[in-house]
Scaffold this motif. Structure first.
Motif, PDB file in Angstrom:
ATOM      1  N   ARG A  40      -9.827  11.336  -2.301  1.00 41.08           N
ATOM      2  CA  ARG A  40      -8.850  10.520  -1.577  1.00 41.08           C
ATOM      3  C   ARG A  40      -9.323   9.072  -1.552  1.00 41.08           C
ATOM      4  NH1 ARG A  40      -7.309  14.480   3.457  1.00 41.08           N
ATOM      5  NH2 ARG A  40      -6.405  16.086   2.138  1.00 41.08           N
ATOM      6  N   TYR A  41      -8.353   8.166  -1.600  1.00 43.53           N
ATOM      7  CA  TYR A  41      -8.658   6.744  -1.612  1.00 43.53           C
ATOM      8  C   TYR A  41      -7.807   6.042  -0.566  1.00 43.53           C
ATOM      9  CZ  TYR A  41     -10.810   8.051  -5.980  1.00 43.53           C
ATOM     10  OH  TYR A  41     -11.589   8.664  -6.926  1.00 43.53           O
ATOM     11  N   THR A  42      -8.300   4.901  -0.097  1.00 44.70           N
ATOM     12  CA  THR A  42      -7.575   4.130   0.912  1.00 44.70           C
ATOM     13  C   THR A  42      -7.415   2.681   0.454  1.00 44.70           C
ATOM     14  OG1 THR A  42      -9.622   3.603   2.084  1.00 44.70           O
ATOM     15  CG2 THR A  42      -8.394   5.546   2.839  1.00 44.70           C
ATOM     16  N   MET A  43      -6.392   2.035   1.026  1.00 44.72           N
ATOM     17  CA  MET A  43      -6.153   0.605   0.800  1.00 44.72           C
ATOM     18  C   MET A  43      -5.696  -0.010   2.103  1.00 44.72           C
ATOM     19  SD  MET A  43      -4.266   0.247  -2.883  1.00 44.72           S
ATOM     20  CE  MET A  43      -4.378  -1.529  -2.867  1.00 44.72           C
ATOM     21  N   LEU A  44      -5.862  -1.313   2.203  1.00 41.51           N
ATOM     22  CA  LEU A  44      -5.369  -2.026   3.376  1.00 41.51           C
ATOM     23  C   LEU A  44      -3.881  -2.311   3.213  1.00 41.51           C
ATOM     24  CD1 LEU A  44      -8.192  -4.638   4.034  1.00 41.51           C
ATOM     25  CD2 LEU A  44      -7.558  -2.701   5.478  1.00 41.51           C
ATOM     26  N   ASP A  45      -3.115  -2.057   4.275  1.00 38.12           N
ATOM     27  CA  ASP A  45      -1.704  -2.417   4.234  1.00 38.12           C
ATOM     28  C   ASP A  45      -1.521  -3.837   4.767  1.00 38.12           C
ATOM     29  OD1 ASP A  45      -1.964  -2.205   6.984  1.00 38.12           O
ATOM     30  OD2 ASP A  45      -0.633  -0.486   7.186  1.00 38.12           O
ATOM     31  N   ASN A  81      -1.262   7.393  -1.844  1.00 41.05           N
ATOM     32  CA  ASN A  81      -0.531   8.640  -2.042  1.00 41.05           C
ATOM     33  C   ASN A  81      -0.871   9.299  -3.374  1.00 41.05           C
ATOM     34  OD1 ASN A  81       0.922   8.240   0.363  1.00 41.05           O
ATOM     35  ND2 ASN A  81       2.385   6.941  -0.699  1.00 41.05           N
ATOM     36  N   PRO A  82      -1.309  10.564  -3.336  1.00 43.70           N
ATOM     37  CA  PRO A  82      -1.521  11.289  -4.597  1.00 43.70           C
ATOM     38  C   PRO A  82      -0.175  11.753  -5.159  1.00 43.70           C
ATOM     39  CG  PRO A  82      -2.149  12.662  -2.729  1.00 43.70           C
ATOM     40  CD  PRO A  82      -1.730  11.337  -2.171  1.00 43.70           C
ATOM     41  N   VAL A  83      -0.012  11.657  -6.476  1.00 42.14           N
ATOM     42  CA  VAL A  83       1.228  12.086  -7.127  1.00 42.14           C
ATOM     43  C   VAL A  83       0.898  13.025  -8.281  1.00 42.14           C
ATOM     44  CG1 VAL A  83       2.542  10.028  -6.484  1.00 42.14           C
ATOM     45  CG2 VAL A  83       1.273  10.051  -8.626  1.00 42.14           C
ATOM     46  N   THR A  84       1.880  13.828  -8.652  1.00 43.38           N
ATOM     47  CA  THR A  84       1.699  14.753  -9.774  1.00 43.38           C
ATOM     48  C   THR A  84       2.498  14.325 -10.993  1.00 43.38           C
ATOM     49  OG1 THR A  84       3.450  16.157  -8.917  1.00 43.38           O
ATOM     50  CG2 THR A  84       1.186  16.726  -8.303  1.00 43.38           C
ATOM     51  N   GLU A  85       3.279  13.259 -10.852  1.00 46.00           N
ATOM     52  CA  GLU A  85       3.936  12.667 -12.005  1.00 46.00           C
ATOM     53  C   GLU A  85       4.243  11.212 -11.684  1.00 46.00           C
ATOM     54  OE1 GLU A  85       8.716  13.277 -12.196  1.00 46.00           O
ATOM     55  OE2 GLU A  85       7.515  15.053 -12.498  1.00 46.00           O
ATOM     56  N   ALA A 107       0.820  -1.218   0.000  1.00 44.94           N
ATOM     57  CA  ALA A 107       0.000   0.000   0.000  1.00 44.94           C
ATOM     58  C   ALA A 107       0.848   1.260   0.000  1.00 44.94           C
ATOM     59  CB  ALA A 107      -0.946  -0.011   1.197  1.00 44.94           C
ATOM     60  N   SER A 108       2.049   1.194   0.580  1.00 49.03           N
ATOM     61  CA  SER A 108       2.902   2.380   0.611  1.00 49.03           C
ATOM     62  C   SER A 108       3.440   2.734  -0.776  1.00 49.03           C
ATOM     63  CB  SER A 108       4.061   2.180   1.583  1.00 49.03           C
ATOM     64  OG  SER A 108       4.903   1.140   1.135  1.00 49.03           O
TER      65      SER A 108
END
Length: 151
Positions: free
Chosen positions: A67-72, A81-85, A51-52
């Motif tokens: 925003r979204y979530t996942m189980l680790d 994590n949101p990214v811009t690239e 998930a990380s």
């Protein structure tokens, strides 16, 4: 795995991508449900997602940046994590879908390789330089006199 997801999914080796158009809250929830089903699938088959390392990229100008979530691995929900690239199969993607960053990276890499080739030789004819470039930057070390340079 594709059967576990309602949206569009692409799998290549150990890389999984889920695509969805999200314009309203229902579509946001549908995508979150897809992520939850992927987590359920991964637990069932004991092929966990890290998930990380998971990321979300929002495309478009009027995106609400959901925003979204996942189980680790400890079964705790973590935010994706949101990214811009993002670089995928050697291509750098950006939310505006322009390839300025990708083109800049390619040009800079080519200039670095060319600089390494230039400083490696006292003399280098154009034909030999083209040979080096065409051979995927592998110099012809075993034929130095044929290429016209001095070692």
């Amino acid at each position: 795995m594709p059967d576990a997801v309602a949206g569009l999914i692409k799998v290549f080796a150990d890389d999984t991508k889920v695509y969805s158009s999200v314009i309203n809250e229902q579509q946001h929830q549908d995508l979150q449900d897809d992520l939850d089903r992927l987590c359920d699938w991964s637990r069932k088959w004991k092929l966990s997602f890290n998930a990380s390392k998971c990321k979300v990229m929002h495309f478009g100008q009027n995106n609400n940046l959901s925003r979204y979530t996942m189980l680790d691995n400890e079964d705790d929900y973590v935010q994706v994590n949101p990214v811009t690239e993002e670089k995928d199969l050697g291509v750098t993607f950006e939310p505006n879908l322009k390839f300025d960053k990708h083109i800049t990276n390619c040009v800079n890499k080519a200039q670095r390789v060319l600089a390494l080739i230039r400083i490696s030789f006292d003399y280098l004819e154009k034909i030999c330089l083209l040979f080096y470039i065409n051979q995927s930057y592998v110099p012809c070390w075993n034929t130095p006199l044929q290429c016209g340079h001095h070692i």
